[in-house]
Design a protein around this motif. Structure first.
Motif, PDB file in Angstrom:
ATOM      1  N   HIS A  58     -16.072  -3.590  15.238  1.00 37.68           N
ATOM      2  CA  HIS A  58     -15.036  -2.619  14.861  1.00 37.68           C
ATOM      3  C   HIS A  58     -14.070  -3.377  13.966  1.00 37.68           C
ATOM      4  CE1 HIS A  58     -16.415  -0.291  18.361  1.00 37.68           C
ATOM      5  NE2 HIS A  58     -16.467  -1.467  18.949  1.00 37.68           N
ATOM      6  N   LEU A  59     -13.766  -2.859  12.797  1.00 38.06           N
ATOM      7  CA  LEU A  59     -12.803  -3.594  11.978  1.00 38.06           C
ATOM      8  C   LEU A  59     -11.826  -2.681  11.270  1.00 38.06           C
ATOM      9  CD1 LEU A  59     -14.492  -5.075   8.808  1.00 38.06           C
ATOM     10  CD2 LEU A  59     -15.772  -3.759  10.419  1.00 38.06           C
ATOM     11  N   GLY A  60     -10.634  -3.221  11.062  1.00 33.63           N
ATOM     12  CA  GLY A  60      -9.575  -2.468  10.391  1.00 33.63           C
ATOM     13  C   GLY A  60      -8.529  -3.443   9.887  1.00 33.63           C
ATOM     14  N   PHE A  61      -7.437  -2.910   9.358  1.00 34.88           N
ATOM     15  CA  PHE A  61      -6.427  -3.769   8.722  1.00 34.88           C
ATOM     16  C   PHE A  61      -5.518  -4.428   9.754  1.00 34.88           C
ATOM     17  CE2 PHE A  61      -7.758  -0.570   5.697  1.00 34.88           C
ATOM     18  CZ  PHE A  61      -8.172  -1.389   4.664  1.00 34.88           C
ATOM     19  N   SER A  62      -5.203  -5.683   9.519  1.00 34.74           N
ATOM     20  CA  SER A  62      -4.295  -6.408  10.413  1.00 34.74           C
ATOM     21  C   SER A  62      -2.856  -6.095  10.005  1.00 34.74           C
ATOM     22  CB  SER A  62      -4.580  -7.911  10.269  1.00 34.74           C
ATOM     23  OG  SER A  62      -3.495  -8.658  10.745  1.00 34.74           O
ATOM     24  N   PRO A  63      -1.969  -5.947  10.995  1.00 28.59           N
ATOM     25  CA  PRO A  63      -0.575  -5.623  10.641  1.00 28.59           C
ATOM     26  C   PRO A  63       0.200  -6.844  10.147  1.00 28.59           C
ATOM     27  CG  PRO A  63      -0.845  -5.720  13.020  1.00 28.59           C
ATOM     28  CD  PRO A  63      -2.205  -5.979  12.429  1.00 28.59           C
ATOM     29  N   ASP A  64      -0.345  -8.029  10.305  1.00 28.13           N
ATOM     30  CA  ASP A  64       0.393  -9.209   9.831  1.00 28.13           C
ATOM     31  C   ASP A  64      -0.453  -9.953   8.796  1.00 28.13           C
ATOM     32  OD1 ASP A  64      -1.499 -10.689  11.211  1.00 28.13           O
ATOM     33  OD2 ASP A  64      -0.280 -10.775  13.032  1.00 28.13           O
ATOM     34  N   ARG A  65      -0.140 -11.234   8.575  1.00 24.59           N
ATOM     35  CA  ARG A  65      -0.835 -11.929   7.472  1.00 24.59           C
ATOM     36  C   ARG A  65      -2.108 -12.645   7.915  1.00 24.59           C
ATOM     37  NH1 ARG A  65       4.381 -14.306   4.756  1.00 24.59           N
ATOM     38  NH2 ARG A  65       5.146 -12.358   3.852  1.00 24.59           N
ATOM     39  N   GLN A  66      -2.462 -12.448   9.178  1.00 27.02           N
ATOM     40  CA  GLN A  66      -3.628 -13.183   9.685  1.00 27.02           C
ATOM     41  C   GLN A  66      -4.792 -12.253  10.009  1.00 27.02           C
ATOM     42  OE1 GLN A  66      -1.989 -15.389  13.066  1.00 27.02           O
ATOM     43  NE2 GLN A  66      -2.402 -17.211  11.843  1.00 27.02           N
ATOM     44  N   HIS A  67      -6.005 -12.838   9.966  1.00 31.60           N
ATOM     45  CA  HIS A  67      -7.160 -12.152  10.535  1.00 31.60           C
ATOM     46  C   HIS A  67      -7.110 -12.394  12.044  1.00 31.60           C
ATOM     47  CE1 HIS A  67      -9.144 -11.624   6.644  1.00 31.60           C
ATOM     48  NE2 HIS A  67      -8.848 -12.890   6.368  1.00 31.60           N
TER      49      HIS A  67
END
Ligand code: GLA
Length: 366
Positions: A58-67
């Motif tokens: 499952h993947l989506g956008f991270s809310p901060d600067r990290q994976h």
């Protein structure tokens, strides 16, 4: 970056929230190889099939600067950027995929990735290829990337070589990307020509884990690959695929002759099986393949030999061999259709009496 438990649960909650809102899902299966072992990095022929166990990402956008990568099975969270050093464990495969996609000139923003997998880890059934292919499929769908299934397999192989340090061929990633559980995938690893073939009439596959970890598999694999390249160099060919007759090996030193003999006879076994042969003949080829992997290629060990010989002497088994890189992991057998579960019970009991603990992997235990 290692996180403390409170940070983990917070990050995990954020990760799951964001995936629910913006995420995509993708999956890919593990594979088991029936014939054509250690031929792929010699430009040769292979005959794997997909197994029912899959990896879901499952993947989506991270809310901060990290994976943020989380493995459900390993209960492990890894947070990083792609300028960090290569991480360990499952995260290195995801990291490797991101890096090769970036090298292909795509920009990937920080992501949240949640991994859920039923592919057994460390049994030689390509859990790493399943993870790479599933993740690359997820990236393709999230960013509408212009990758076909072959490109996905090639990127996955590149990630494995450059970021997991295994000098693998392309069989595992092609199988995960293109095979299904109903067919054998014949693949020419030089041209990438391929064909889905039926299983021999009246047969099904049985896969049993030997319970022996594949501790030497990576170093042994890289060493064998180097030996094959040296044999090809001494024979003046691009790859051992270019030799079809073992009488051409006479000039090689003994060790390289054995390695090359395995590759050449194994290629010939795959080409024979591709013609569409009986289950009995296919089984004989699997038995010959195991003997060749044990004696010439020397990637078997006592426990695998034991499991294979128990399988081979059990009624309704056409043939059996180690599968994957060797040095531990699983064995595959071709058996009479409808009999796999019953055979597995008998075989596991004899294997236990011999002092080992195995387990049934395919058909998938319910
Ligand atoms: C590993 C590698 C494959 C192949 C097999 C042996 O699974 O990843 O590319 O070389 O070993 O056939």
């Amino acid at each position: 970056m290692n996180l403390r438990p409170r940070e983990i649960s917070l990050t995990l909650r954020l990760l799951c929230d964001s995936l629910e809102k913006t995420g995509v899902n993708a999956s890919a299966p593990g594979r088991v190889n029936l014939l054509g072992e250690h031929t792929d990095y010699n430009d040769g022929f292979v005959l794997p099939t997909a197994i029912p166990q899959t990896t879901i990402v499952h993947l989506g956008f991270s809310p901060d600067r990290q994976h943020h990568f989380y493995s459900h099975e390993l209960e492990e969270l890894v947070s990083l950027t792609t300028t960090d050093p290569t991480p360990q464990s499952f995260a290195r495969y995801l990291f490797g995929c991101l890096r090769v996609v970036e090298q292909a000139k795509y920009t990937v923003p920080p992501l949240n990735v949640y991994v859920n997998s039923s592919v057994p880890i460390g049994s030689g059934l390509s859990s790493s290829a399943a993870l790479e292919v599933a993740f690359l499929r997820g990236l393709r769908s999230l960013f509408s990337l212009d990758f076909d299934d072959i490109r996905i397999a090639q990127l996955a192989q590149q990630a494995e070589i450059e970021y997991a340090g295994v000098q693998c061929g392309i069989m595992d990633q092609m199988a995960s990307s293109l095979a299904d559980t109903q067919h054998l995938l014949f693949l020419d690893t030089r041209s990438l020509d391929r064909q889905l073939l039926p299983f021999p009439i009246g047969s099904e596959i049985l896969v049993i884990d030997s319970g022996i970890p594949r501790t030497l598999a990576e170093s042994g694999h890289n060493q064998r690959r180097a030996e094959c390249e040296e044999a090809a160099r001494q024979l003046g060919v691009k790859a051992l695929r270019d030799i079809i007759d073992i009488t051409q090996l006479e000039t090689l030193p003994e060790l390289l002759k054995k390695r090359a003999r395995h590759v050449i006879t194994e290629n010939n076994r795959v080409l024979e099986a591709k013609q569409g042969i009986t289950a009995a003949r296919f089984g004989d080829l699997m038995n010959d393949s195991h003997a060749s992997l044990r004696d010439d290629y020397q990637v078997s060990i006592a426990g695998l030999d034991r499991l294979v010989s128990i399988l081979q002497s059990t009624p309704d088994v056409f043939g059996a061999r180690l599968t994957g890189a060797g040095f531990g992991g699983a064995c595959v057998a071709l058996v009479t259709e409808g009999k796999a579960i019953e055979i597995a019970k008998t075989v596991l009991e004899s294997y236990r009496k011999a002092g080992y603990t195995g387990r049934l992997l395919v058909p998938e235990p319910t």
